[in-house]
Design a protein around this motif. Sequence first.
Motif, PDB file in Angstrom:
ATOM      1  N   ALA A  49      40.313  45.689  38.622  1.00  0.00           N
ATOM      2  CA  ALA A  49      40.991  44.532  39.191  1.00  0.00           C
ATOM      3  C   ALA A  49      41.719  44.717  40.712  1.00  0.00           C
ATOM      4  O   ALA A  49      42.927  45.048  40.054  1.00  0.00           O
ATOM      5  CB  ALA A  49      41.107  43.023  38.381  1.00  0.00           C
ATOM      6  N   LEU A  50      41.549  43.735  41.900  1.00  0.00           N
ATOM      7  CA  LEU A  50      42.991  43.737  42.864  1.00  0.00           C
ATOM      8  C   LEU A  50      43.122  42.092  42.922  1.00  0.00           C
ATOM      9  O   LEU A  50      41.503  41.596  42.761  1.00  0.00           O
ATOM     10  CB  LEU A  50      41.520  44.257  43.998  1.00  0.00           C
ATOM     11  CG  LEU A  50      42.787  44.116  45.240  1.00  0.00           C
ATOM     12  CD1 LEU A  50      43.523  45.010  45.274  1.00  0.00           C
ATOM     13  CD2 LEU A  50      41.270  45.238  46.710  1.00  0.00           C
ATOM     14  N   ASN A  72      46.786  32.996  38.122  1.00  0.00           N
ATOM     15  CA  ASN A  72      45.474  31.838  37.026  1.00  0.00           C
ATOM     16  C   ASN A  72      44.878  32.785  36.763  1.00  0.00           C
ATOM     17  O   ASN A  72      44.154  32.486  35.609  1.00  0.00           O
ATOM     18  CB  ASN A  72      45.537  30.505  37.804  1.00  0.00           C
ATOM     19  CG  ASN A  72      46.303  29.613  38.173  1.00  0.00           C
ATOM     20  OD1 ASN A  72      47.974  29.742  36.845  1.00  0.00           O
ATOM     21  ND2 ASN A  72      46.604  28.812  38.358  1.00  0.00           N
ATOM     22  N   ILE A  73      43.977  33.617  37.758  1.00  0.00           N
ATOM     23  CA  ILE A  73      42.803  34.151  37.335  1.00  0.00           C
ATOM     24  C   ILE A  73      43.729  35.542  36.884  1.00  0.00           C
ATOM     25  O   ILE A  73      42.808  35.883  35.980  1.00  0.00           O
ATOM     26  CB  ILE A  73      42.505  34.680  38.961  1.00  0.00           C
ATOM     27  CG1 ILE A  73      42.013  33.254  39.007  1.00  0.00           C
ATOM     28  CG2 ILE A  73      41.229  35.163  39.011  1.00  0.00           C
ATOM     29  CD1 ILE A  73      40.992  32.388  38.670  1.00  0.00           C
ATOM     30  N   SER A  79      43.408  37.751  29.501  1.00  0.00           N
ATOM     31  CA  SER A  79      43.399  36.698  28.136  1.00  0.00           C
ATOM     32  C   SER A  79      42.131  36.958  27.978  1.00  0.00           C
ATOM     33  O   SER A  79      42.228  36.059  26.330  1.00  0.00           O
ATOM     34  CB  SER A  79      43.510  34.921  28.201  1.00  0.00           C
ATOM     35  OG  SER A  79      45.143  35.221  28.759  1.00  0.00           O
ATOM     36  N   ASN A  80      41.245  36.955  28.362  1.00  0.00           N
ATOM     37  CA  ASN A  80      40.053  37.055  27.824  1.00  0.00           C
ATOM     38  C   ASN A  80      39.651  38.706  27.564  1.00  0.00           C
ATOM     39  O   ASN A  80      37.954  38.562  26.811  1.00  0.00           O
ATOM     40  CB  ASN A  80      38.919  35.306  28.461  1.00  0.00           C
ATOM     41  CG  ASN A  80      39.292  34.293  28.108  1.00  0.00           C
ATOM     42  OD1 ASN A  80      39.022  33.824  27.519  1.00  0.00           O
ATOM     43  ND2 ASN A  80      40.184  33.880  29.199  1.00  0.00           N
ATOM     44  N   ILE A 123      36.301  43.918  39.912  1.00  0.00           N
ATOM     45  CA  ILE A 123      36.973  43.328  39.868  1.00  0.00           C
ATOM     46  C   ILE A 123      37.945  42.748  41.374  1.00  0.00           C
ATOM     47  O   ILE A 123      38.551  42.946  41.051  1.00  0.00           O
ATOM     48  CB  ILE A 123      37.676  42.375  38.640  1.00  0.00           C
ATOM     49  CG1 ILE A 123      36.916  41.887  38.103  1.00  0.00           C
ATOM     50  CG2 ILE A 123      37.783  40.704  39.250  1.00  0.00           C
ATOM     51  CD1 ILE A 123      37.532  41.636  36.463  1.00  0.00           C
ATOM     52  N   MET A 124      36.940  41.568  42.424  1.00  0.00           N
ATOM     53  CA  MET A 124      37.885  41.332  43.285  1.00  0.00           C
ATOM     54  C   MET A 124      38.157  39.844  43.507  1.00  0.00           C
ATOM     55  O   MET A 124      37.769  39.861  43.665  1.00  0.00           O
ATOM     56  CB  MET A 124      37.410  41.891  44.826  1.00  0.00           C
ATOM     57  CG  MET A 124      38.814  42.492  45.652  1.00  0.00           C
ATOM     58  SD  MET A 124      38.682  40.707  46.750  1.00  0.00           S
ATOM     59  CE  MET A 124      38.119  41.094  47.835  1.00  0.00           C
TER      60      MET A 124
END
Length: 158
Positions: A49-50, A72-73, A79-80, A123-124
């Motif tokens: 993830a970036l 937040n993201i 967390s998920n 993910i970006m």
Amino acid sequence: MFGSAGKMLADKVGRHVEEAVAQHLSSKTPASTEKATETLGKVSGKRKALFIGINYKGQKGELRGCINDVNNIKQFLTSNFKIDEMLILTDDQSDPSKIPTRANILAGFRWLRNGAKAGDSLIMHYSGHGGSVKDTDGDEEDGMDETLVPLDYQKAGQ
């Protein structure tokens, strides 16, 4: 809004991203790339993830929630889901390599795609100003290409 320098950066970023994605996808069968992107929970490979958040503190057009968006993201995803590697570029960091300048954002895109293979999830997330420049290759219905606006856009362009 950002002149010819912004258009040049947007064109360059667009070409880099398009070439990287095309090169990566051309080495995969459509079924494998579609399967890899079905849902993050079913990914069989690595998850990278970036996260990019730019508040432009002290600049014209300063924002207030972009770093919060990143936090937040990131919190939601970690967390998920299992995230194997993360790179976070925000304009509140002290490490110069983690500031969302044009060069660091492009380096982040390269980091994200390097080593990617079928079954991976990339993910970006970007939160900051966006811009638009005239479309020069005719691939946009509205005649405009969308751009990201890095922290140093005044020197480096969009």
